[in-house]
Write an enzyme that holds these catalytic residues in place. Sequence first.
Site, PDB file in Angstrom:
ATOM      1  N   VAL A 121       0.921  -1.079  -0.008  1.00  0.00           N
ATOM      2  CA  VAL A 121       0.008  -0.188  -0.256  1.00  0.00           C
ATOM      3  C   VAL A 121       0.940   1.268   0.068  1.00  0.00           C
ATOM      4  O   VAL A 121       2.045   1.300   0.486  1.00  0.00           O
ATOM      5  CB  VAL A 121      -0.950   0.117   1.321  1.00  0.00           C
ATOM      6  CG1 VAL A 121      -1.830  -0.998   1.390  1.00  0.00           C
ATOM      7  CG2 VAL A 121      -0.139   0.056   2.592  1.00  0.00           C
ATOM      8  N   SER A 122       0.351   2.406  -0.479  1.00  0.00           N
ATOM      9  CA  SER A 122       0.901   3.689  -0.337  1.00  0.00           C
ATOM     10  C   SER A 122       0.063   4.214   0.874  1.00  0.00           C
ATOM     11  O   SER A 122      -0.990   3.757   0.992  1.00  0.00           O
ATOM     12  CB  SER A 122       0.902   4.390  -1.662  1.00  0.00           C
ATOM     13  OG  SER A 122      -0.548   4.766  -1.827  1.00  0.00           O
ATOM     14  N   THR A 123       0.646   5.565   1.270  1.00  0.00           N
ATOM     15  CA  THR A 123      -0.044   6.024   2.707  1.00  0.00           C
ATOM     16  C   THR A 123      -1.459   6.492   2.059  1.00  0.00           C
ATOM     17  O   THR A 123      -2.471   6.418   2.671  1.00  0.00           O
ATOM     18  CB  THR A 123       0.603   6.997   3.342  1.00  0.00           C
ATOM     19  OG1 THR A 123       1.706   6.328   3.528  1.00  0.00           O
ATOM     20  CG2 THR A 123      -0.259   7.651   4.205  1.00  0.00           C
TER      21      THR A 123
END
Length: 217
Positions: free
Chosen positions: A9-11
Site C-alpha cells: 500500500v501507499s499511504t
Amino acid sequence: MKTIGYTRVSTREQAETGCSLQAQRDKIHAYALLHDLGEVEIIEDAGCTGKDLGRGGARRLIGLCEDRQVAHVIVYKLDRLTRRTRDLLYLVDDVFSANGVAFHSLSESIDTGTAMGTFFLTLMGALAQMQRDLIAERTRDVLHAKKDRGEVVGTVPFGFMRDGDDLLPVPEELKVIVRMRSWQEAGLSLREIARRLNDRAVPTKRGGMWHARTVAY
C-alpha cells in the site's frame, strides 16, 4: 517450497481505498486455504508506490523465486505487485515462469498454473500496453499541434512569462541572459557563471540556486 503472499500500500491508497495491508493479507490467506496452497508467508511493502521494482519487499520476493524456493505467489490485485506492464511481464516471464512459480491474482482471477491463466495475463498486459501507447500517441499529436500554432508547450523558459498560450518577454531576466552570454564568450565555465549569479543573489525561474546545468538550460 513456499507459498508467498505479497502485499503493498501507499499511504494515500490505504487512506482512500481501504485496501489495507491487513485486508490484503486476509484475502490472500483465504484464497490459499480454499485452493489448498499450504501456509502462506507474507512479504509486504508499506508506504511504497508501484512505479518500479526497487522496493525492499519486491526485491526479496524476486530473490526467493530466483533461488527456486517458491511454488506460488499470490497478490490481491495486479497493481499491488507493479503498475508497469513491462515490469509485470518481466516478473511473469523471467522470474515466475522461468523458475516454476505459479502466479495468482485474486481480483483478476489469474492463475498462471493453468494455460488459460497465462494467456489471460499476457492478453491483459498487451491491452494495457496498447492503451498506454495510444495515450502517448495522442499526447504527442496534441503537443505537435500546439507547437505548430506557436503555443507554449512545457516549462516556460527563463526570460519569458506565460500569457495564456503565448510567451511574453521578461526584460530583467533577458538582461541576465545577455550577461550570462557575455561571461561565456569571455571563457567562463558554466559552473563559474552559476557561482557569479548566486553571489549576486540572482534568482532562477523558480527562485532557487543556479547550477551548471541550470545555466546550460
